[in-house]
Design a protein around this motif. Structure first.
Motif, PDB file in Angstrom:
ATOM      1  N   GLU A   1      12.726   7.762   6.478  1.00  0.00           N
ATOM      2  CA  GLU A   1      13.491   8.980   6.220  1.00  0.00           C
ATOM      3  C   GLU A   1      14.124   8.985   4.820  1.00  0.00           C
ATOM      4  O   GLU A   1      14.640   9.996   4.384  1.00  0.00           O
ATOM      5  CB  GLU A   1      14.552   9.197   7.306  1.00  0.00           C
ATOM      6  N   GLU A   2      14.065   7.834   4.165  1.00  0.00           N
ATOM      7  CA  GLU A   2      14.647   7.803   2.827  1.00  0.00           C
ATOM      8  C   GLU A   2      13.625   8.130   1.746  1.00  0.00           C
ATOM      9  O   GLU A   2      13.935   8.123   0.577  1.00  0.00           O
ATOM     10  CB  GLU A   2      15.208   6.402   2.539  1.00  0.00           C
ATOM     11  N   ILE A   3      12.408   8.342   2.170  1.00  0.00           N
ATOM     12  CA  ILE A   3      11.346   8.508   1.182  1.00  0.00           C
ATOM     13  C   ILE A   3      11.075   9.987   0.956  1.00  0.00           C
ATOM     14  O   ILE A   3      11.014  10.785   1.892  1.00  0.00           O
ATOM     15  CB  ILE A   3      10.063   7.800   1.667  1.00  0.00           C
ATOM     16  N   ILE A   4      10.934  10.338  -0.307  1.00  0.00           N
ATOM     17  CA  ILE A   4      10.577  11.715  -0.646  1.00  0.00           C
ATOM     18  C   ILE A   4       9.088  11.728  -0.957  1.00  0.00           C
ATOM     19  O   ILE A   4       8.605  10.925  -1.741  1.00  0.00           O
ATOM     20  CB  ILE A   4      11.356  12.191  -1.884  1.00  0.00           C
ATOM     21  N   PHE A   5       8.378  12.621  -0.331  1.00  0.00           N
ATOM     22  CA  PHE A   5       6.947  12.732  -0.604  1.00  0.00           C
ATOM     23  C   PHE A   5       6.710  13.915  -1.526  1.00  0.00           C
ATOM     24  O   PHE A   5       7.138  15.029  -1.241  1.00  0.00           O
ATOM     25  CB  PHE A   5       6.178  12.923   0.704  1.00  0.00           C
ATOM     26  N   PHE A   6       6.049  13.641  -2.616  1.00  0.00           N
ATOM     27  CA  PHE A   6       5.761  14.727  -3.555  1.00  0.00           C
ATOM     28  C   PHE A   6       4.659  15.599  -3.009  1.00  0.00           C
ATOM     29  O   PHE A   6       3.751  15.116  -2.356  1.00  0.00           O
ATOM     30  CB  PHE A   6       5.334  14.148  -4.893  1.00  0.00           C
TER      31      PHE A   6
ATOM     32  N   ALA B   1      11.242   3.574 -10.006  1.00  0.00           N
ATOM     33  CA  ALA B   1       9.785   3.574 -10.106  1.00  0.00           C
ATOM     34  C   ALA B   1       9.273   2.138 -10.196  1.00  0.00           C
ATOM     35  O   ALA B   1       8.359   1.748  -9.483  1.00  0.00           O
ATOM     36  CB  ALA B   1       9.352   4.363 -11.328  1.00  0.00           C
TER      37      ALA B   1
ATOM     38  N   PRO C   1      12.535   0.987   1.622  1.00  0.00           N
ATOM     39  CA  PRO C   1      13.232   2.158   2.172  1.00  0.00           C
ATOM     40  C   PRO C   1      12.676   2.528   3.547  1.00  0.00           C
ATOM     41  O   PRO C   1      11.510   2.286   3.835  1.00  0.00           O
ATOM     42  CB  PRO C   1      12.923   3.254   1.149  1.00  0.00           C
TER      43      PRO C   1
ATOM     44  N   ARG D   1       2.888   9.326  -4.474  1.00  0.00           N
ATOM     45  CA  ARG D   1       3.924   8.652  -5.237  1.00  0.00           C
ATOM     46  C   ARG D   1       5.189   8.718  -4.421  1.00  0.00           C
ATOM     47  O   ARG D   1       5.591   9.780  -3.954  1.00  0.00           O
ATOM     48  CB  ARG D   1       4.139   9.371  -6.575  1.00  0.00           C
ATOM     49  N   LEU D   2       5.833   7.614  -4.254  1.00  0.00           N
ATOM     50  CA  LEU D   2       7.011   7.605  -3.399  1.00  0.00           C
ATOM     51  C   LEU D   2       8.268   7.502  -4.225  1.00  0.00           C
ATOM     52  O   LEU D   2       8.311   6.829  -5.238  1.00  0.00           O
ATOM     53  CB  LEU D   2       6.946   6.417  -2.452  1.00  0.00           C
ATOM     54  N   ARG D   3       9.227   8.189  -3.772  1.00  0.00           N
ATOM     55  CA  ARG D   3      10.526   8.056  -4.393  1.00  0.00           C
ATOM     56  C   ARG D   3      11.552   7.908  -3.274  1.00  0.00           C
ATOM     57  O   ARG D   3      11.394   8.468  -2.203  1.00  0.00           O
ATOM     58  CB  ARG D   3      10.839   9.298  -5.211  1.00  0.00           C
TER      59      ARG D   3
ATOM     60  N   HIS E   1      -2.604   7.162  -1.463  1.00  0.00           N
ATOM     61  CA  HIS E   1      -1.171   6.928  -1.570  1.00  0.00           C
ATOM     62  C   HIS E   1      -0.498   8.000  -2.379  1.00  0.00           C
ATOM     63  O   HIS E   1      -0.957   8.354  -3.455  1.00  0.00           O
ATOM     64  CB  HIS E   1      -0.926   5.587  -2.231  1.00  0.00           C
TER      65      HIS E   1
ATOM     66  N   GLN F   1      -0.819  11.936   4.266  1.00  0.00           N
ATOM     67  CA  GLN F   1       0.618  11.778   4.065  1.00  0.00           C
ATOM     68  C   GLN F   1       1.403  12.514   5.139  1.00  0.00           C
ATOM     69  O   GLN F   1       1.017  13.623   5.514  1.00  0.00           O
ATOM     70  CB  GLN F   1       1.012  12.348   2.699  1.00  0.00           C
TER      71      GLN F   1
ATOM     72  N   THR G   1      14.778  13.262 -11.243  1.00  0.00           N
ATOM     73  CA  THR G   1      15.184  12.505 -10.056  1.00  0.00           C
ATOM     74  C   THR G   1      14.527  11.126  -9.994  1.00  0.00           C
ATOM     75  O   THR G   1      14.837  10.336  -9.141  1.00  0.00           O
ATOM     76  CB  THR G   1      14.823  13.271  -8.782  1.00  0.00           C
TER      77      THR G   1
ATOM     78  N   GLY H   1      13.945  19.877   0.229  1.00  0.00           N
ATOM     79  CA  GLY H   1      14.491  18.615  -0.258  1.00  0.00           C
ATOM     80  C   GLY H   1      13.661  18.003  -1.367  1.00  0.00           C
ATOM     81  O   GLY H   1      14.047  17.008  -1.942  1.00  0.00           O
TER      82      GLY H   1
ATOM     83  N   ALA I   1       0.835  -1.200   0.000  1.00  0.00           N
ATOM     84  CA  ALA I   1       0.000   0.000   0.000  1.00  0.00           C
ATOM     85  C   ALA I   1       0.871   1.252   0.000  1.00  0.00           C
ATOM     86  O   ALA I   1       0.548   2.234  -0.651  1.00  0.00           O
ATOM     87  CB  ALA I   1      -0.920  -0.016   1.212  1.00  0.00           C
ATOM     88  N   VAL I   2       1.990   1.189   0.718  1.00  0.00           N
ATOM     89  CA  VAL I   2       2.882   2.342   0.759  1.00  0.00           C
ATOM     90  C   VAL I   2       3.333   2.697  -0.656  1.00  0.00           C
ATOM     91  O   VAL I   2       3.487   3.856  -1.006  1.00  0.00           O
ATOM     92  CB  VAL I   2       4.105   2.045   1.650  1.00  0.00           C
ATOM     93  N   PHE I   3       3.499   1.671  -1.470  1.00  0.00           N
ATOM     94  CA  PHE I   3       3.967   1.924  -2.831  1.00  0.00           C
ATOM     95  C   PHE I   3       2.817   1.943  -3.831  1.00  0.00           C
ATOM     96  O   PHE I   3       2.994   1.619  -4.986  1.00  0.00           O
ATOM     97  CB  PHE I   3       5.027   0.904  -3.206  1.00  0.00           C
TER      98      PHE I   3
ATOM     99  N   GLU J   1      12.232  18.073  -4.899  1.00  0.00           N
ATOM    100  CA  GLU J   1      12.249  18.679  -6.213  1.00  0.00           C
ATOM    101  C   GLU J   1      11.488  17.732  -7.123  1.00  0.00           C
ATOM    102  O   GLU J   1      12.037  16.751  -7.597  1.00  0.00           O
ATOM    103  CB  GLU J   1      13.700  18.874  -6.669  1.00  0.00           C
TER     104      GLU J   1
ATOM    105  N   GLN K   1      21.027  11.011   1.281  1.00  0.00           N
ATOM    106  CA  GLN K   1      20.927  10.553   2.668  1.00  0.00           C
ATOM    107  C   GLN K   1      22.190  10.869   3.441  1.00  0.00           C
ATOM    108  O   GLN K   1      22.148  11.296   4.583  1.00  0.00           O
ATOM    109  CB  GLN K   1      20.691   9.061   2.699  1.00  0.00           C
TER     110      GLN K   1
ATOM    111  N   LYS L   1      15.191   8.413  -1.688  1.00  0.00           N
ATOM    112  CA  LYS L   1      16.337   9.317  -1.779  1.00  0.00           C
ATOM    113  C   LYS L   1      17.587   8.549  -2.189  1.00  0.00           C
ATOM    114  O   LYS L   1      17.747   7.387  -1.840  1.00  0.00           O
ATOM    115  CB  LYS L   1      16.600   9.976  -0.423  1.00  0.00           C
TER     116      LYS L   1
END
Lengths: 640, 555
Positions: free
Chosen positions: A545-550, A584, A542, B4-6, B2, A563, A578, A571, A328-330, A573, B13, B8
């Motif tokens: 803390e490694e996840i970037i939220f758009f 993906a 991940p 979209r996750l990316r 949800h 979210q 990226t 941080g 679900a996270v992804f 962009e 990091q 880093k």
């Protein structure tokens, strides 16, 4: 290629036949599955461009019995049984098993084994604790976590490399205990809590005895002489390094395990422990297979506790849910309470999507639970299951620990039965109650297969209490009472994919009768590699803390406050540069693969955009499509 | 819903982590500086205590800050009510536990916990024992926790029996726990002391312990922890010191008497006295210069004749008297070296030996089994098992080649014991240890009365002759001796010393720094590297002024 996975499930709960349920949910499940009308109607005539699917019922022979009354707690008077249980045969409310045996149809004699304990049961009045009633138990429904397919985890996984000849490269022969390693390497373990199975027991000399499996057990046990201890430890230490010592079993590979053990001068006691409790095989099992089984057991010893096994808190049905959560996270979307009627195909017969409740979804790949397998592969091995709720533990010296017992075959039940007891400490039942699971390979109906084993367990439990070594006070010995029992069978529809279905439709099996998840993990891995060759199976998820939220405007409107917003604005962009295509894809996959196992509904990998240059856009659209679908059907959507 | 996750990139990091670390460091440094300043200014308030705990929680091994923390508490002890102090110290117990979570082996945190308990108005010792139980469950070998346990057990006045039960539990969960076995040996000696038997504890407990170790040994014979404990059980109680011999030394103006004891002792402790016709001498000199030793020399006043030596056993209080130059005293029942095994213990140990042999049959290549059988046979009847012991020791050298030197020494000791016994029986005063593959010389206190020692053709690397105050002739040719130690010149009766074909490189290797040794008349050092040293002959003559023959040549 961007994937968004979407799962449809006929059930109102996650994890399908691997689920863990509260008491009320279990009773609902029982009435659903004992209701003959629940069978899906025969497939409707296929529309052009579709292939109909049929959902067969794999669970059958559901029988439930209450040995206690339904008493309204306020009035204290026996009340009429609630109508919701009508689907299942019931006990007459006045007394327990004895009258029921005369009332029930043939085959239910097995339900009466507890009658020797009847006199004791007739006078439990002195106990201060209020008597258990159906009503009282139902009120505590949420304190129960009852597994449909209870399984333990081997604490350690290893892959065995075997070379037959010095010149050939080693080949992976078998992997074991893979799930724990997967949970760790993929970081999915953070979603679950575990207890180690506290005690392994085996019936020996008419009592349940602790299995001396670990070094500490062997050292402390008083049931085994010192010479036996040495013989046992010697056998165990050689088994732990099986590959290095083929000479130890040379000539015995295919001979029965019992012969091999005889050659090692093992006494009767030890032979029993090793065969039934450690290797968990039968005396007739070929030696090499039994030794590998022993090794699997041993390699897992000592990592997390005194036994090789872990038990997830709240039941093993938690494990599939952990995978669901990650998925679900992804972006995985779940549709509960809906099935699939048909798949859609293009003119070449390739899969294009599914039809569910009349609505079409596009997808490229489809993984189905084995209830959708065409009827032709019927007749695989099945599983017999029993769920028993008792008012006392099987083995009081072990307190409230999770127990694992393997009942060897005997006259009453011709095959070995795996018994798992989980109590309040494992959050399986409210204080004072214990859930005992029995599982074996199906021979007859579940009740025929397992009711004798339940009776045997009750006898053993009483005898174990009387053991002067264990509990010196005989007045505390009281038979455990079976308050509720449920029997059901499950067919296993293993076999080839049905003809007439497109290539990209895969099936995955339901729970088997093994004690661990190994077959399921292996199947998931195989499915994944077949569909995504060259991709890593379950890469590490991940950390937060490694996840970037758009924070794209329209997205943030939809997601609302769901979210986390703590990510530093600088941080992020949200540029396509990226987003590497790999990440993906990888982001979509980790959830997808385990979820094949995780939920036994239908998995639909919805592919939204083929244009490889526009992953982000495609992904977004895919999400929205899924969202729309979800909203349109009013289905539940789970966010991580 | 949800997003979209990316994920880093690693660099992102890393960069974030670096910034995070920088921030942390700056905070930490600022905090430390502030606290040092406050300490100088003698600020003792709650705020400071809180600041201290913030830094200490991150780094529990910052002992200066712990000291400051204690200063604050001492200040409160003087200034504030005892309820206040109790409450603050109680919360400090929680705090140290938090620090122990960061580092369960933090010296400072454990130490501070002790200090808190000592300074608390009403300490709850029981709770601390439970804490130890918890920590030992997590790590049975955490020696800090074992130390702390002994501290709180003393504080709580907990009975040894309860402690024994705790030690039992730890051994049951994992018997590779030296600390627990060791603790056990202490507790048992305290709870069930044996009197007048050879076993260290009363016999039925002793049996139970043997059984326990046996279970461990059969479960995993290659684990050394239970074997160490086994060794303690077998060791038995060493007999008290007694007089082995009493020899009147040759030469000198005054009559001197050398006394050899079976165990090291201080002459004053055992009342060692030399009797002459008129007087009693209690001044003793040690040839090794140690305060507690096995060989002592006393000089009778001029003109008087030494008659006997008297000592009082420190354990039994019995007096032992030996006439000078009289026959040697009767040997104890177990021989000069055998332990004092009583008949009962003997049968127990014979049973134990059978068990070990049984295990040895199943585990022929296990060194611990073999070594334990050697120890047992040696203790029970070294002569009866003579060949078996030597065989087993040879086998051990093959099995455990890393410890070959240890086994060689063990064998040397065994051989020397047997030689000394036979010499004693035959009443000889010459000891022949030549060609025995010896790597070391043991029991030199038993050799005081010998006039001659022959240790030719062995593998000795050192030759310690300091106890041999009455010996006149020593030969140790064809060894690998690097160093020879002689008794001090005035106590030395040595006349002939043959050290040919050894590894002496300098004159000082031969004699040490003491001297001179006027008694030596003949010395031979050919075949040693020292012969290459220019002028070595002159140096030797200086140290041995009475020398008449050097390397076979008359001077």
């Amino acid at each position: 290629m961007t994937l968004c996975s979407c799962r449809h499930s006929r059930n109102t709960h996650y994890s399908g036949e691997w689920a863990v349920l509260g008491l009320t949910a279990l009773l609902n499940w029982v009435s659903q599955h004992s209701d003959a009308g629940a069978e899906t109607p025969p497939p409707a005539p296929a529309e052009p461009g579709t292939r109909a699917l049929r959902h067969r019922r794999l669970v059958h022979g559901v029988v439930q019995r209450w040995a206690i009354e339904y008493v309204d707690q306020d009035t204290g008077a026996p009340a009429a049984q609630s109508s919701e249980e009508e689907g299942a045969p019931k006990e007459s409310p006045e007394t327990a098993e004895a009258p029921s045996a005369s009332v029930e149809e043939p085959g239910s004699e097995d339900a009466a084994p507890a009658s020797p304990e009847e006199p004791v049961k007739a006078q439990p009045a002195p106990r201060k604790i209020p008597e258990w009633t159906i009503n009282r138990m139902k009120k505590l429904s949420r304190r129960f976590n009852i597994d449909l397919a209870p399984k333990v985890l081997y604490s350690r996984g290893a892959i065995v490399l075997v070379t037959d000849h010095p010149t050939t490269r080693p080949q992976v022969l078998y992997s074991r205990g893979a799930l724990v390693e997967l949970l760790i390497s993929s970081s999915i373990a953070r979603y679950a809590e575990f207890r180690s199975v506290g005690q392994l027991l085996t019936p020996l000399g008419g009592r349940l005895q602790p299995v001396p499996s670990s070094r500490a057990d062997v050292f402390t046990t008083k049931h085994v002489s010192v010479v036996e201890k040495r013989l046992l430890m010697k056998l165990l230490s050689f088994c732990a390094e099986l590959e290095k010592h083929p000479e130890e079993y040379a000539g015995f590979e295919e001979k029965p395990f019992s012969e091999f053990l005889k050659s090692r001068r093992l006494t009767h006691n030890l032979t029993h422990h090793v065969t039934h409790a450690i290797a968990m095989v039968t005396p007739e099992t070929p030696t090499l297979e039994a030794l590998r089984s022993t090794q699997k057991f041993l390699l897992s010893l000592g990592r997390y506790g005194n036994t090789p096994f872990l038990w997830p808190m709240y039941g093993s049905g938690e494990i599939p849910q952990c995978f669901c959560r990650l998925c679900a996270v992804f972006g995985g979307v779940y549709h509960l309470s809906r099935g699939v009627e048909a798949v859609t195909v293009d003119e070449d017969g390739a899969l294009t999507g599914v039809v569910s409740d009349g609505q079409r979804f596009t997808c490229r790949r489809l993984v189905l639970e084995d209830a959708y397998r065409p009827e032709t592969v019927e007749g695989g091995d099945g599983v017999s299951r029993a769920v028993v709720i008792t008012d006392g533990p099987l083995y009081p010296p072990a307190d409230d620990q999770v127990l694992l017992i393997r009942l060897p075959a005997c006259d009453d039940h011709p095959g070995p039965v795996t018994v798992l007891q989980a109590g309040p400490a494992a959050s399986a039942a409210p204080a004072g109650l214990y859930v005992i699971h029995l599982t074996c390979a199906a021979r007859g109906s579940a009740e025929e297969d397992l009711a004798p084993a339940v009776a045997r367990l009750q006898q053993l439990a009483v005898a174990s209490q009387e053991d002067p070594d264990e509990t010196p006070a005989p007045e505390t010995a009281r038979p455990i009472r079976v308050l509720y029992s449920l029997y059901f069978s499950r067919r296993c529809g293993r076999g080839a994919n049905g003809e007439g279905l497109p290539d990209n439709v895969a099936f995955c099996s339901g729970p088997d009768d093994a004690i661990g998840f190994d077959a399921a993990v292996q199947e998931a891995r195989d499915l994944f590699t077949a569909h995504f060759p060259g991709e890593e199976f379950l890469p590490r998820a991940p950390d937060p803390e490694e996840i970037i939220f758009f924070d794209e405007p329209n997205e943030s409107v939809v997601t609302g406050g769901a979210q986390p917003t703590e990510a530093a604005p600088s941080g992020q962009e949200p540029g396509p540069e990226t987003a590497e295509p790999e990440s993906a894809t990888g982001a979509g996959d980790p959830g997808a693969a385990p979820a094949e196992k995780a939920e036994t509904g239908i998995e639909v990998a919805v592919e939204t955009k083929e244009d490889k240059g526009e992953e982000l856009k495609g992904a977004k659209e895919g999400d929205e499509e899924a969202k729309e679908a979800a909203v349109g059907d009013g289905a539940q959507i789970e966010t991580a | 819903m949800h997003g979209r996750l990316r994920v880093k990139t690693t660099e992102q990091q890393e960069a974030e982590k670096a910034i995070e670390r920088q921030k942390k460091l700056a905070k930490y440094n600022a905090g430390t500086a502030l606290l040092f300043k406050k300490r100088k200014e003698r600020v003792y308030d709650e705020e400071t205590a809180l600041q201290l705990s913030q830094i200490l929680a991150v780094n529990p091994d910052f002992y200066t800050l712990w000291n400051y923390r204690r200063e604050i508490f001492l200040h409160w002890k003087a200034e504030k009510s005892s309820e206040y102090l109790q409450q603050m110290l109680k919360s400090d117990l929680q705090f140290t536990e938090q620090c122990l979570g960061v580092n369960p082996k933090s010296y400072c945190a454990w130490h501070h916990r002790c200090w808190v308990m000592e300074n608390m108005p009403c300490p709850d010792w029981e709770a601390e024992i439970q804490l130890c139980d918890r920590y030992l469950k997590l790590d049975g070998r955490n020696f800090h926790c074992w130390d702390y346990r002994r501290f709180v057990v003393a504080g709580a006045g907990r009975s040894a029996a309860d402690e024994l039960a705790s030690a039992d539990r730890l051994i049951e969960t994992n018997f590779s726990n030296y600390s627990s076995w060791h603790y056990r040996s202490h507790l048992l000696s305290e709870l069930f002391p044996a009197s007048g038997t050879a076993t260290p504890i009363i016999e039925d407990k002793y049996l139970h312990e043997l059984e326990l170790v046996q279970n461990a040994a059969f479960t995993d014979p290659s684990d050394q922890a239970p074997w160490f404990y086994h060794r303690w059980l077998l060791q038995g109680r060493r007999p008290a010191a007694s007089i082995l011999s009493c020899s009147v030394l040759r030469g000198g103006q005054m009559a001197r008497v050398a006394v050899a004891l079976s165990r090291p002792a201080r002459p004053a402790d055992v009342g060692l006295t030399l009797e002459t016709g008129e007087s009693r001498v209690t001044e003793w000199a040690s040839p090794t210069g140690e305060s507690s030793g096995t060989v002592w020399v006393a000089a009778a006043p001029a003109g008087s004749t030494p008659t006997a030596v008297v000592m009082t056993s420190s354990e039994s209080g019995a007096e032992q008297r030996l006439a000078c130059n009289g026959p040697p005293p009767a040997l104890p029942s177990g021989g000069a070296f055998g332990s004092d095994t009583s008949a009962a213990a003997g049968s127990l140990l014979n049973q134990e030996l059978d068990n070990i042999w049984q295990l040895g049959e199943m585990e022929p290549d296990n060194k611990w089994v073999l070594l334990s059988s050697v120890v047992l046979m040696w203790a029970l009847d070294p002569r009866q098992h003579h060949d078996k012991i030597l065989e087993a020791v040879d086998e051990l050298m093959k099995l455990d080649s890393l410890r070959r030197g240890y086994y060689r020494d063990l064998r040397s000791r065994f051989i020397i014991e047997r030689k000394l016994e036979s010499v004693r029986e035959s009443g000889l005063i010459e000891l022949d240890l030549s060609c025995c593959h010896l790597t070391a010389i043991y029991h030199t206190n038993h050799m005081v009365a010998m006039t001659t020692l022959d240790a030719d053709n062995n593998q000795l690397r050192a030759l310690d002759l300091r106890h041999l105050v009455a010996t006149e002739r020593v030969t140790a040719k064809a060894n690998r001796v690097r160093r020879v130690s002689l008794p001090p010149g005035e106590l030395c009766c040595l006349r002939r010393l043959a050290l040919n074909d050894n590894d002496l490189r300098e004159v000082s290797d031969l004699v040490g720094e003491d001297g001179p040794w006027p008694s030596v008349e003949e010395l031979s050092v050919t075949g040693n590297p020292v012969c290459e040293v220019p002028g070595y002959e002159e140096q030797l003559k200086e140290r041995f002024p009475g020398l008449k023959m050097l390397n076979g040549k008359a001077l």
